[in-house]
Motif scaffolding. Structure first.
Motif, short mmCIF file in Angstrom:
data_model
loop_
_atom_site.label_atom_id
_atom_site.label_comp_id
_atom_site.label_asym_id
_atom_site.label_seq_id
_atom_site.Cartn_x
_atom_site.Cartn_y
_atom_site.Cartn_z
N GLN A 216 41.11 47.08 38.37
CA GLN A 216 42.02 45.96 38.13
C GLN A 216 42.79 45.49 39.36
OE1 GLN A 216 45.86 46.49 35.03
NE2 GLN A 216 46.62 46.94 36.85
N SER B 284 46.38 36.38 31.00
CA SER B 284 45.49 37.23 31.92
C SER B 284 46.12 37.45 33.50
CB SER B 284 44.06 36.82 32.27
OG SER B 284 43.56 37.37 33.34
N ASN B 285 46.16 38.49 34.14
CA ASN B 285 46.87 38.37 35.70
C ASN B 285 45.54 38.77 36.60
OD1 ASN B 285 49.92 38.74 35.22
ND2 ASN B 285 48.95 40.10 33.46
N ASP B 286 44.46 38.42 36.31
CA ASP B 286 43.34 38.40 37.16
C ASP B 286 43.20 37.41 38.08
OD1 ASP B 286 42.60 40.95 35.98
OD2 ASP B 286 41.36 39.94 34.35
#
Length: 292
Positions: free
Chosen positions: A81, A93-95
């Motif tokens: 992550q 999404s936090n990617d």
């Protein structure tokens, strides 16, 4: 500086402290140095390959400031992550956005072979990520792959490694000692029909369950160039087994780049990054081709 028929000229360069207006190339364009100072973290591919890893994320862990990398899965080949600008959304999404050779990459960071990386740049601040719009809100990871150079002689390169993995097994009691302990605790008054009360049967269930595991990586590439162009093609194979049976990760990656000049005005080329992976029986195919 005028020569004025002088045969010897002495020139002294003086550093200029006020260089914040210098231009730095970032992503699709350029920005002033004052806008990106401290917001870009870089690491070379040579440093990434110092540690054998399944993917880029594992090689970056603890080596880049301002990026949080956490292992959320113990499966072989699992990606980490990545949080560059923190957790900004609950549902979305936090990617971060992955840009491979200047083109947004639709796959995961595990689909890129580590041996093909030339450098990794991480854009963290809003000013550095603004050129990518809303896609860069969670940060941007710029990945540059290795390419050939014009006039280079053909070169064949190979890199690989192999390692063994095992688990730390807990020490177990012998059957006789275990029965004596239960008897002393008053827990062996009414043994079941399938329980051995003689203390002669000793089974190491850890030895029967776990298996010897291995991790291996092979990568071969051909690099070269002509007077007006360059090329690089490579193939890689990575296999990571877990001590737990039926848990493994296999990846086959194919990469290629070609840049060729035609005449004095035209230049054509393409870049491709393809991968085929299998994780615990689930197949995944990713194909990416960019033509310029």
């Amino acid at each position: 500086m005028s020569i004025n028929n002088q045969s010897n000229i002495t020139i002294t360069l003086v550093p200029e402290p006020k260089s914040l207006t210098d231009v730095i190339v970032v992503g699709y364009g350029s920005q002033r140095k004052e806008a990106v100072t401290g917001s870009v973290a870089s690491i070379s591919g040579a440093k990434l390959n110092e540690i054998p890893s399944a993917n880029i994320a594992q090689a970056l862990q603890g080596r880049v400031a301002g990026a949080e990398l956490a292992q959320t899965s113990t499966k072989p080949g699992a990606t980490m992550q990545i949080r560059i600008r923190g957790t900004r959304s609950i549902n979305a999404s936090n990617d971060p956005l992955i840009v491979l050779d200047g083109i947004p990459f639709g796959g995961t960071i595990a689909d890129i072979s580590l041996d093909d990386i030339r450098s990794v740049d991480i854009l963290k601040d809003a000013s550095a990520t603004a050129i990518y719009g809303s896609r860069g809100a969670n940060g941007v990871i710029l990945i540059t792959t290795k390419k050939g150079s014009a006039g280079q002689e053909p070169q064949v390169a190979y890199s690989g490694y192999h390692g063994a993995k095992d688990v730390l097994k807990y020490p177990m009691m012998q059957a006789g000692k275990y029965l004596a302990l239960r008897k002393r605790a008053g827990l062996n008054k009414n043994p079941g029909a399938d329980e051995d009360t003689t203390g002669k049967t000793n089974t190491d269930w850890q030895h029967l369950f776990y298996r010897p595991a291995a991790v291996t990586n092979h990568d071969i590439s051909v690099t070269g160039g002509t007077q007006k162009g360059s090329y690089k093609f490579g193939v890689g194979y990575y296999r990571d087994e877990a001590p737990v049976p039926l848990s493994q990760y296999n990846r086959i990656s194919l990469r290629g780049s070609l840049d060729q000049g035609i005449g004095k005005l035209f230049r054509v080329g393409f870049t491709t990054n393809n991968s085929y992976s299998i994780t615990d029986g689930a197949n995944k195919v990713y194909l990416a081709i960019a033509v310029v």
